[in-house]
Design a protein around this motif. Sequence first.
Motif, PDB file in Angstrom:
ATOM      1  N   TYR A 243      71.180  49.187 -75.149  1.00 35.63           N
ATOM      2  CA  TYR A 243      71.334  50.646 -75.138  1.00 35.63           C
ATOM      3  C   TYR A 243      70.009  51.369 -75.304  1.00 35.63           C
ATOM      4  O   TYR A 243      69.872  52.517 -74.933  1.00 35.63           O
ATOM      5  CB  TYR A 243      72.280  51.092 -76.268  1.00 35.63           C
ATOM      6  CG  TYR A 243      73.701  50.651 -76.072  1.00 35.63           C
ATOM      7  CD1 TYR A 243      74.477  51.235 -75.080  1.00 35.63           C
ATOM      8  CD2 TYR A 243      74.272  49.680 -76.875  1.00 35.63           C
ATOM      9  CE1 TYR A 243      75.796  50.840 -74.902  1.00 35.63           C
ATOM     10  CE2 TYR A 243      75.572  49.280 -76.700  1.00 35.63           C
ATOM     11  CZ  TYR A 243      76.347  49.857 -75.711  1.00 35.63           C
ATOM     12  OH  TYR A 243      77.635  49.468 -75.539  1.00 35.63           O
ATOM     13  N   ALA A 244      69.018  50.665 -75.863  1.00 37.31           N
ATOM     14  CA  ALA A 244      67.784  51.329 -76.280  1.00 37.31           C
ATOM     15  C   ALA A 244      67.157  52.146 -75.155  1.00 37.31           C
ATOM     16  O   ALA A 244      66.816  53.321 -75.332  1.00 37.31           O
ATOM     17  CB  ALA A 244      66.793  50.293 -76.811  1.00 37.31           C
ATOM     18  N   GLY A 245      67.027  51.520 -73.960  1.00 40.90           N
ATOM     19  CA  GLY A 245      66.403  52.202 -72.825  1.00 40.90           C
ATOM     20  C   GLY A 245      67.133  53.487 -72.491  1.00 40.90           C
ATOM     21  O   GLY A 245      66.507  54.545 -72.355  1.00 40.90           O
ATOM     22  N   LEU A 246      68.474  53.381 -72.421  1.00 39.19           N
ATOM     23  CA  LEU A 246      69.285  54.534 -72.042  1.00 39.19           C
ATOM     24  C   LEU A 246      69.157  55.669 -73.033  1.00 39.19           C
ATOM     25  O   LEU A 246      69.049  56.837 -72.673  1.00 39.19           O
ATOM     26  CB  LEU A 246      70.755  54.122 -71.991  1.00 39.19           C
ATOM     27  CG  LEU A 246      71.319  53.720 -70.635  1.00 39.19           C
ATOM     28  CD1 LEU A 246      72.764  53.352 -70.801  1.00 39.19           C
ATOM     29  CD2 LEU A 246      71.168  54.875 -69.650  1.00 39.19           C
ATOM     30  N   VAL A 247      69.204  55.266 -74.281  1.00 41.81           N
ATOM     31  CA  VAL A 247      69.165  56.264 -75.337  1.00 41.81           C
ATOM     32  C   VAL A 247      67.827  57.003 -75.287  1.00 41.81           C
ATOM     33  O   VAL A 247      67.764  58.228 -75.357  1.00 41.81           O
ATOM     34  CB  VAL A 247      69.401  55.598 -76.711  1.00 41.81           C
ATOM     35  CG1 VAL A 247      69.178  56.594 -77.838  1.00 41.81           C
ATOM     36  CG2 VAL A 247      70.817  55.036 -76.768  1.00 41.81           C
ATOM     37  N   ALA A 248      66.723  56.256 -75.107  1.00 43.90           N
ATOM     38  CA  ALA A 248      65.380  56.855 -75.031  1.00 43.90           C
ATOM     39  C   ALA A 248      65.301  57.792 -73.837  1.00 43.90           C
ATOM     40  O   ALA A 248      64.812  58.913 -73.932  1.00 43.90           O
ATOM     41  CB  ALA A 248      64.329  55.757 -74.918  1.00 43.90           C
TER      42      ALA A 248
END
Lengths: 252, 488
Positions: A243-248
Amino acid sequence: MALLEIRGLAAEVEGKPILRGVDLSLPEGEVHAIMGPNGSGKSTLAYVLAGREGYSVNAGSVRFDGEDLLAMDPEARAAVGLFLAFQYPVELPGVGNANFLRTALNAVRRARAEPEIDAMKFLKEARAALKRLSMSEEMLKRNVNVGFSGGEKKRNEIFQMALLRPRLAILDETDSGLDIDALKIVANGVNALRGEKFSALVITHYQRLLDHIVPDKVHVLSEGRIVRSGGPELALSLEESGYAGLVAEAAA
Amino acid sequence: MSAVAETIETVSAVTEGGYKWGFETEIETELAPKGLSEETIRLISARKNEPEWLLAWRLKAFAAWQSMTEPGWARVKHPTIDYQAIHYYAAPKKPAPRNLSEVDPELLRTYEKLGIPLSEQAALAGVEGSRVAVDAVFDSVSVATTFRETLARAGVIFCPISEAVREHPELVRRYLGSVVPTGDNFFAALNSAVFTDGSFVFVPKGVRCPMELSTYFRINARSTGQFERTLIIAEDGAYVSYLEGCTAPMRDENQLHAAVVELVALNEAEIKYSTVQNWYPGDAEGRGGIYNFVTKRGACRGRKSKISWTQVETGSAITWKYPSCILQGAESVGAFYSVALTNNFQQADTGTKMLHLGPDTKSTIVSKGISAGHSNNTYRGLVRIMPRAARARNFTQCDSLLIGDRCGAHTVPYIESRNPTARLEHEATTSKIAEDQLFYCRSRGLSEEDSVNLIVNGFCREVLKELPMEFAVEAQKLLALSLEGSVG
């Protein structure tokens, strides 16, 4: 018009904003998945839709088949065809599962001006549903969720869903804590209901449930908003990149 | 139809207030003048054509009562009772009927309205094919007893106690007051002095009573007290299951009900005593209602004898009762299963006493207290193990359920053990109906009220299953009705 139309939904719990403007449209007959990291508001969304006390809606609207869902009591939502499969099903000591289910079924039928179902017919339907779900008839005699293992509780939710035949099922992390066999049983239960008159919001943290319940659409919820929507492939890519990429990306 | 669905129907059928038994019967009544004196007692005794020994017994009790004071240890509050402002005798004016066909039709209609059939052809309301013998006590007198011949063929005596005094004086004299002595406590002494009617049951050696026995108590007259006396004797190897029910009209005044029940179980005999207590509880503001101050005690005199008390207490403004077992015979068994539900301004202080005298005696206590509204509900129970009661065992479970945040639940267990080989277990829980339980039920389509009923019935399951089947359904309905208005 979609069966479920969520517009700009904002909600808070104990003064803490959790949902910050959710937009989502679920056409009748479709199954959508909602994924997202812990604390993104997935369960809050499920509870707000089912009408749990203590979740106050600050803005936005939810229409169910054109009706104002948020104005209804929880039991009225059940009567129009909404079903929430609980992440943590609740124990009811002394209340037999069969009695509970038949009482619920008849309450819903009365609200819909349908005739009540008698004990014999109910038992027949209940046994058939248990068989389809590879569950033991013992389930009917036990008290609601009392002494059930985690997996049994989740399967009991699916059993209830099978009997209540909702128009919209919300599955709140029904896959959490299930082994692969139980997961398949749950998935089969949902897939058996799929059709023009059945829609579902499948809330999950992991891709693995979606291997068995293939969604028409996947939405990613982060910090109280839908930050990305796509086809089933979106879930797969999340599995790889997290999720990290999307959230950023959403924050940028 | 499910119990809950039935409950809903019953609830919606009740339009004015929750108490549907609150009507009054228009019937000519003979009343003793208000007040209590030797004269009143002589009048009651004369009306009942009693033998001299019984009058003497009453007067002895009255003398004891005059030297006693009302007990103040229970967790209940009420204005001082004026014992001189009560009628101690009220009876329908018409002469006593000799058989069912002579019973005043107005009385028959009253019991019909209450769902108690006094015709032997009619089955108990809602239960097909069940046969229950009924003794109907109206104010101070028994007005009818059904199935007496059938019972007599089995050797069972089931009749008004006033009749037993005349027909079976030797039995009454031997057992009356042998479990609850005349001077036992304030209310028992009062009852002994002025008791008017009640039921008498005698099951001879080796006989299993062929049907359920039941007494239905009804207070009708204004400003009267009801003081019934019940005596049940089961000889060696006998078995009997007995149930009492009670209702009263809705009135602004408080009325006193001070009954005494004595049970005697001889060798290997078993008595199962069930109560569905539904006296008028008063209105939502706490006006009116019955003061239910009752002494109930069973003596397990024989080896391996068994007495069980099952009670569902939903009525009365105040309930003060502790059905108890004296476990005298070796290996005798006592049980107490109780549901006490209080709503609005009701007060209940109820529980049991298990007195273990004999060796290898066993007792079980399961108490379920439900408090709603502004009510107060106390479990008070004593388990006493005497020195000779080797290997005695007791299991006590007290659960309290609170509905809302203005009610109270209290648990006061007294445990005394004078024998080191005894084993005692005590479990107690207090819980509120959890918000998540309510939401879970509602999300499945149940209304808030039905959800509460379902949860409460589940909470009481262990006790309700001890009731004779014919009455379990009634009890469930009653719980739902008594909870009306407690949520939302």
